[in-house]
Write a protein that holds these residues in place. Sequence first.
Motif, PDB file in Angstrom:
ATOM      1  N   MET B   1       0.847  -1.209   0.000  1.00  0.00           N
ATOM      2  CA  MET B   1       0.000   0.000   0.000  1.00  0.00           C
ATOM      3  C   MET B   1       0.879   1.255   0.000  1.00  0.00           C
ATOM      4  N   PRO B   3       0.948   4.867   1.143  1.00  0.00           N
ATOM      5  CA  PRO B   3       0.208   5.845   1.938  1.00  0.00           C
ATOM      6  C   PRO B   3       0.002   7.162   1.183  1.00  0.00           C
ATOM      7  N   GLU B   4       0.964   7.573   0.401  1.00  0.00           N
ATOM      8  CA  GLU B   4       0.844   8.867  -0.286  1.00  0.00           C
ATOM      9  C   GLU B   4      -0.279   8.843  -1.321  1.00  0.00           C
ATOM     10  N   GLU B   6      -2.852   7.046  -1.281  1.00  0.00           N
ATOM     11  CA  GLU B   6      -4.096   7.012  -0.535  1.00  0.00           C
ATOM     12  C   GLU B   6      -4.601   8.426  -0.226  1.00  0.00           C
ATOM     13  N   SER B   7      -3.676   9.325   0.099  1.00  0.00           N
ATOM     14  CA  SER B   7      -4.106  10.634   0.571  1.00  0.00           C
ATOM     15  C   SER B   7      -4.082  11.692  -0.540  1.00  0.00           C
ATOM     16  N   GLY B  35      -5.123  23.406   5.866  1.00  0.00           N
ATOM     17  CA  GLY B  35      -4.423  22.654   6.913  1.00  0.00           C
ATOM     18  C   GLY B  35      -3.492  21.606   6.329  1.00  0.00           C
ATOM     19  N   SER B  37       0.405  20.776   4.296  1.00  0.00           N
ATOM     20  CA  SER B  37       1.742  21.339   4.118  1.00  0.00           C
ATOM     21  C   SER B  37       1.832  21.937   2.712  1.00  0.00           C
TER      22      SER B  37
END
Lengths: 373, 373
Positions: B1, B3-4, B6-7, B35, B37
Amino acid sequence: MLPEAESAAPAMTAVLTAVLTEGPLSRVTLARRLGLSQAAVTKAARPLIELGYLQELAATERSGPGAGRPASPLAIRADREFFVGVKITADELIGVLCDLGAQVRKSIHRPLLDKDVDYVLTELGHLVDDLIDDRSRTRRLGLAVSGDVDRATGLVRYSPFLHWRDVPLRELAEKATGLTVTVENDVKALTTAEHWFGEGVGAESFALVTVGTGIGCGLVVNGRLVSGSHGVAGEIGHIGVDVNGPACHCGGRGCVEAIAGTDAIVSRAGLSFDDAVNAARAGDVRVSAVFAAAGEAIGCGIAAVANLVGPAHIVVSGEGLAAYDLFETHIRAGFERQAFGAAAQCPLSVRPLPFEEWARGAATVSIQAFVAS
Amino acid sequence: MLPEAESAAPAMTAVLTAVLTEGPLSRVTLARRLGLSQAAVTKAARPLIELGYLQELAATERSGPGAGRPASPLAIRADREFFVGVKITADELIGVLCDLGAQVRKSIHRPLLDKDVDYVLTELGHLVDDLIDDRSRTRRLGLAVSGDVDRATGLVRYSPFLHWRDVPLRELAEKATGLTVTVENDVKALTTAEHWFGEGVGAESFALVTVGTGIGCGLVVNGRLVSGSHGVAGEIGHIGVDVNGPACHCGGRGCVEAIAGTDAIVSRAGLSFDDAVNAARAGDVRVSAVFAAAGEAIGCGIAAVANLVGPAHIVVSGEGLAAYDLFETHIRAGFERQAFGAAAQCPLSVRPLPFEEWARGAATVSIQAFVAS
């Protein structure tokens, strides 16, 4: 500027909130629910673990396809911090000491002989001293007051039952107790407790209707408490349901509260509340009709909530429930008649409400302020 | 998976939404508002620029302390994609072609001689053909229908004015037009347009009340449209404001719509709507009282909205506004009487509403679905 530092605080708040209200949760689940990367979750959790607010539970074996290394779910350490919650009524202070998970550890009532602000603050100081065992782990106090309260500034604009106007309660209570204080309207505080730790956990929307001296309503819509842009929200008691009905103390006509509040029932029945309840239970037709009209008005007000915001479910509670046998059929009849189409599918559940719950609500608001900080 | 990965999608949606509704915006401002970066914003913006939905404007000099290299604000490229919006009424289709920024580029009315679903779909196909100039950049169609509509499935559960029940409109319209279709209740569609491109931009809460054949209300609370857990929300027309009032077609009693809807006025005045308006304007006392009661009922319903959810402001609109001179004083009187405390501070603004606005609302829902995809 450090972009990472900028975004760390919201992630910490989000992780702590999720574990507090729905935990224990694994980092994978947290990442999925919060729309964060797993790296971001791990990073946000680290300081919370170091400070002792979160702990890793023993790793559990994962099963099913794609199971990797065992997951160690994150849980809160409930006794890391304690919170005092106090509901201020016209004749007593009800105080509780809660842990971080909003479990009540201790509860004390203290009678009030006067509504004078200074006197109430002195009594509040004594109550808080009696409730706190460990000052080093108890730094916050939540206060719940009925009426028009500005949570942002801690100002009680108007509390009819206390006869208070423009009392800077947060400031005064911080001086009196040495704690960090939050002040919230009592119905909103109770709704916050339901939303974080009660039936409303995870709900996108729900409503809590309180029946008693006042008729109030707390609302959660789109996952958050409704606070009202002008400071007013949930005033179900002042919805006009009978344009030719009795005048209300608010200046309106035929308000739900002018028909169904305790004072309205007393005045319309011409008896004390207890005598009115006894008369209606004994079959007095005239007094029964007063309760029937009250139930209809409440049902009609609840239907307005369902028609406008469509909550997933509605909880009816409050001290007026002592006479709920006299209301219930009429509340349901009024609701079913006025609920539009599928809004009638909204479940109404009825639940007694011990007075300590209001104080726990106040403590919950204080927990929420802590988590956001 | 990953993670990046995913978001990434939620961040892209958030960035595109913010630039669309509040742009042009610099990456720094976007990061602060969302909110996120700055790195996450830059990463989310890159594919949107590559696909031509966003563009970098010429760098502007920044001034003030801490100004670094010049910022190149991001803006949408409005002509990258077009969206068709159609409001289906009982006697005509009103269609618009909008760009990505919801500007109307073209508008066509097409009369309907029948309410038959197949006939309406054939006419819809012709209307869409007439509206679209460039098929390669026009792939989506939004439809707005009054009544009980399930946006998630595109099912029209019940539309009283069209006499439609359980019509799978999305599926049928996709077949008829070859476009990706969204279907929404007309008042919700209009509210969505206000929220993304009108007076509601950036508002945490507002309400749009439409007065006409029906009395409807769209609500935004906590920054999002209120859709109702059971499919019902904003049904201000079915709030009961007079427990002894006239029966409503919904089964309720004294509903706002049963007193103030066009049909109610016609039936209570015993005249056609136009004749009733003329009689009231000429000073007919009996007919004027019908309009006065209608205005009072609407004002009382609007006060219920203000008391319960406390919107920042309320816009009153709709085809019934043609007779607004006969209503207005009474709407304001009813509102002021029933609005509780500070809720009376909620500004009520009145605005005419060209019928094309409903179609633009439908297009906006389609833009929203595109952005979310």
